[in-house]
Design an enzyme around this catalytic site. Structure first.
Site, short mmCIF file in Angstrom:
data_model
loop_
_atom_site.label_atom_id
_atom_site.label_comp_id
_atom_site.label_asym_id
_atom_site.label_seq_id
_atom_site.Cartn_x
_atom_site.Cartn_y
_atom_site.Cartn_z
N CYS A 2 0.66 -1.23 0.17
CA CYS A 2 0.06 -0.09 0.15
C CYS A 2 0.87 1.12 -0.06
CB CYS A 2 -0.91 -0.05 1.08
SG CYS A 2 -2.56 -1.16 0.49
N LYS A 611 -6.53 0.36 -2.81
CA LYS A 611 -6.99 1.34 -4.16
C LYS A 611 -6.10 0.99 -5.28
CE LYS A 611 -9.02 4.81 -5.98
NZ LYS A 611 -10.54 4.67 -6.20
#
Length: 616
Positions: A2, A611
């Site tokens: 991430c 994401k």
């Protein structure tokens, strides 16, 4: 997988790192940590499993603050080892002299770990990252230079990675290595930053440099030095980006996702701006491959998840408006099934972040096969655009919520523009005149605003249905991928069973799922644009209604044929049926958001999701 942030400068590093990690939360994570070279020239590291607030609380409860001006931070999304304090980053060597954070996967970590264990090293975590910490520590002992240590170690690592390290014997220096994992530099006044995303340091500077693949970076507060993996110096280019911290601020909204749904009209307007004129499409981004586009005889659209559904949605229009056969491929399957590709194939790769590893690998595979490539991305200067022959950027603006909404809509708009552009180049005359299509495309921002006016009705519907355990979605033609996307959103956000089906497939199996009270959303094409499709869908509705299903129809204004058969009707403005998907998805996005919120879930950061998926 991430977020990474590194800082060197005059500010208290711990404060800068925590702010940076806050800005990276949207990428998804399960643990977080920081490491700082203190003023007493030793490394102090704190890391915790759970949300960033857990780490903050731990730091606040310390009797003495961490004092130092150079450090690194990380938000982790587990790939090796469970989410836990010991598996959280940063990781350190045995002597606590070096700390590293890492995104990506070291594919040969098991082999390297066996070598290190045989040499007497011990491990405190289950991660592949700790392997790199030990390797760098040993290399530093020989070279007494962190850059040279990276030169030695990167020769041994296999896989995609971004590794960032600090060492107590070089207290004002951060060194990093990048190989197929996002990493960029930020340049301030007497301070410098390193991060996987500009959001991490946007409030301090908008002067950035993108780091090329297979690069080693050394930075301090007043200098930056970059080499290749062999240690040879290389140049880099600094540019200014347009990014305001307010764009990643959700003040006044219950969530980033709701804010971003309501930004869709403006995002579409921005995406269209300057790309149409007098009924024609203008794509200067593709002018340099114009001759290649004239020679193509088919199109392959490639993406993952929501991006794949955007591709499916637009595929109907590319065939109709450009007269070219289209296939849609999942990025992670594309290069493993030996697709038939040649110089007359156009491959279009769709990725919001521009860093989706599966799609990046697919781009490289396509180029090796001699295929012309175009990328459709939202993030400027990301990896996929750099490796494509051309890029058409969506202009959705920063999207913070993990589940894509405005990016999805803008991806479809860009693919519509590409379809019309290819039709222009080829002189293809479709049934629906191009000038009318361009005109209707430019009306979409206003019509999207009209759709948002039914927000309260959708919110109430979600509240009434919050106890539902399974919801089905049906669509035909370009409404089918919208059904798939709606089901995906519900699974991502509300964690309930949801399935999307082509309405015509009902009688071939899925109708067995219909029982009294079963909620079914049906995307109904307008009778004005496609009376045949409309009649077929009404027939499907009657079929499942007769078996007790609860019908929620997404239908155009003025369509009275749905009224006798639907329990609820959500109205969208009348438009050409090719554009109906862009309007139909909006109430379905709102529904998924509000149903999840009603259940008390975090709609911006759903569990287990990231994401930007930067590993294969």
């Amino acid at each position: 997988m991430c977020g990474i942030i590194g800082y060197s400068g005059p500010r208290p590093a711990a404060e800068v790192l925590l702010k940076g990690l806050e800005r990276l939360e949207y990428r998804g994570y399960d643990s977080a940590g920081i490491a700082v070279v203190t003023d007493k020239a030793y490394i102090e590291s704190v890391k915790k499993s759970g949300k960033l607030n857990v780490l903050k609380t731990c730091l606040e409860r310390r009797t003495t603050p961490i004092v130092g001006s150079t450090g690194i931070g990380h938000t982790r999304w587990a790939t090796h080892g469970e989410p836990s304090d010991r598996n959280a980053h940063p990781h350190m060597d045995t002597e606590q002299s070096l700390a590293i954070v890492h995104n990506g996967i070291i594919e040969n970590s098991d082999v390297l770990k066996r070598e290190l264990l045989a040499s007497g090293k011990s491990f405190t975590s289950e991660t592949d990252t700790e392997v790199v910490a030990h390797l760098l520590s040993d290399a530093f002992k020989k070279t007494q230079d962190l850059v040279q240590a990276f030169v030695e170690v990167t020769q041994r690592l296999e896989g995609a990675f971004a590794v960032v390290a600090i060492h107590k014997d070089q207290p004002n220096t951060i060194v990093a290595a990048k190989n197929n994992s996002p990493l960029l530099l930020g340049f301030g006044q007497g301070e410098n930053f390193l991060a996987s995303d500009i959001a991490a340091f946007a409030e301090y500077t908008q002067r950035v440099a993108n780091i090329d693949q297979e690069r080693i970076v050394a930075l301090s507060g007043d200098s930056v030095y970059i080499t290749d993996f062999a240690g040879h110096p290389v140049d880099y280019e600094v540019h200014t980006v347009s990014w305001h911290p307010a764009s990643v601020d959700s003040s006044g909204w219950s969530s980033f996702m709701l804010k971003e749904i309501f930004e869709e009209p403006q995002a579409v307007e921005n995406t269209l701006k300057g790309r149409t004129e007098d009924g024609t499409v203008i794509l200067p981004e593709c002018d340099h491959i114009r001759d290649d586009l004239l020679a193509i005889d088919r199109v392959v659209l490639v993406g993952c998840g929501t991006a794949a559904y955007a591709a499916m949605t637009a595929s109907y229009s590319i065939e109709a408006w450009a007269g070219l056969p289209v296939s849609v491929e999942l990025s992670h399957e594309f290069r493993y099934r030996e697709p038939v590709l040649n110089s007359k194939t156009l491959a279009v790769f769709i990725s919001q972040s521009g860093e989706t590893m599966d799609s990046l690998m697919a781009v490289r595979y396509a180029r090796q096969a001699g295929v012309k490539t175009i990328s459709v991305c939202n993030v400027m200067d990301s990896s996929i655009p750099k490796e494509s022959h051309a890029v058409i950027y969506t202009k959705a603006g920063p999207e913070v919520a993990v589940a894509s909404t405005k990016s999805f809509v803008c991806q479809i708009v860009v693919l519509y523009l590409l379809a019309l552009y290819l039709g222009q180049l080829r002189g293809f005359r479709s049934i629906f005149p191009r000038q009318k299509a361009v005109c209707e495309l430019n009306r979409l921002p206003v019509k999207l605003k009209q759709v948002l006016e039914i927000y309260e009705s959708v919110r109430q519907l979600a509240h009434w249905m919050s106890d539902s355990r399974s919801i089905l979605f049906l669509g035909r033609h370009a409404g089918y991928p919208i059904a798939l996307e709606a089901a995906l959103k519900l699974k991502e956000l509300a964690y309930i069973h949801a399935e999307g089906f082509a309405a015509g497939e009902l009688k071939h199996g899925p109708i067995a799922l219909i029982e009294p009270g079963q909620p079914v959303f049906v995307i109904v094409p307008s009778p004005v644009g496609s009376p045949i499709l409309h009649a077929k869908v009404i027939s499907n509705i009657r079929e499942i209604k007769s078996r007790g299903a609860r019908i929620i129809a997404i239908a155009a204004e003025g369509d009275s044929a749905v009224l006798p058969h639907a329990d609820s009707v959500l109205r969208i403005p009348l438009t050409r049926y090719s554009f109906e998907p862009l309007l139909s998805i909006v109430p379905l996005q709102i529904f998924a958001l509000e149903l999840a919120a009603d259940k008390g879930f975090d709609v911006d950061r759903p569990r287990n999701l990231a994401k930007s998926v930067t590993v294969e």
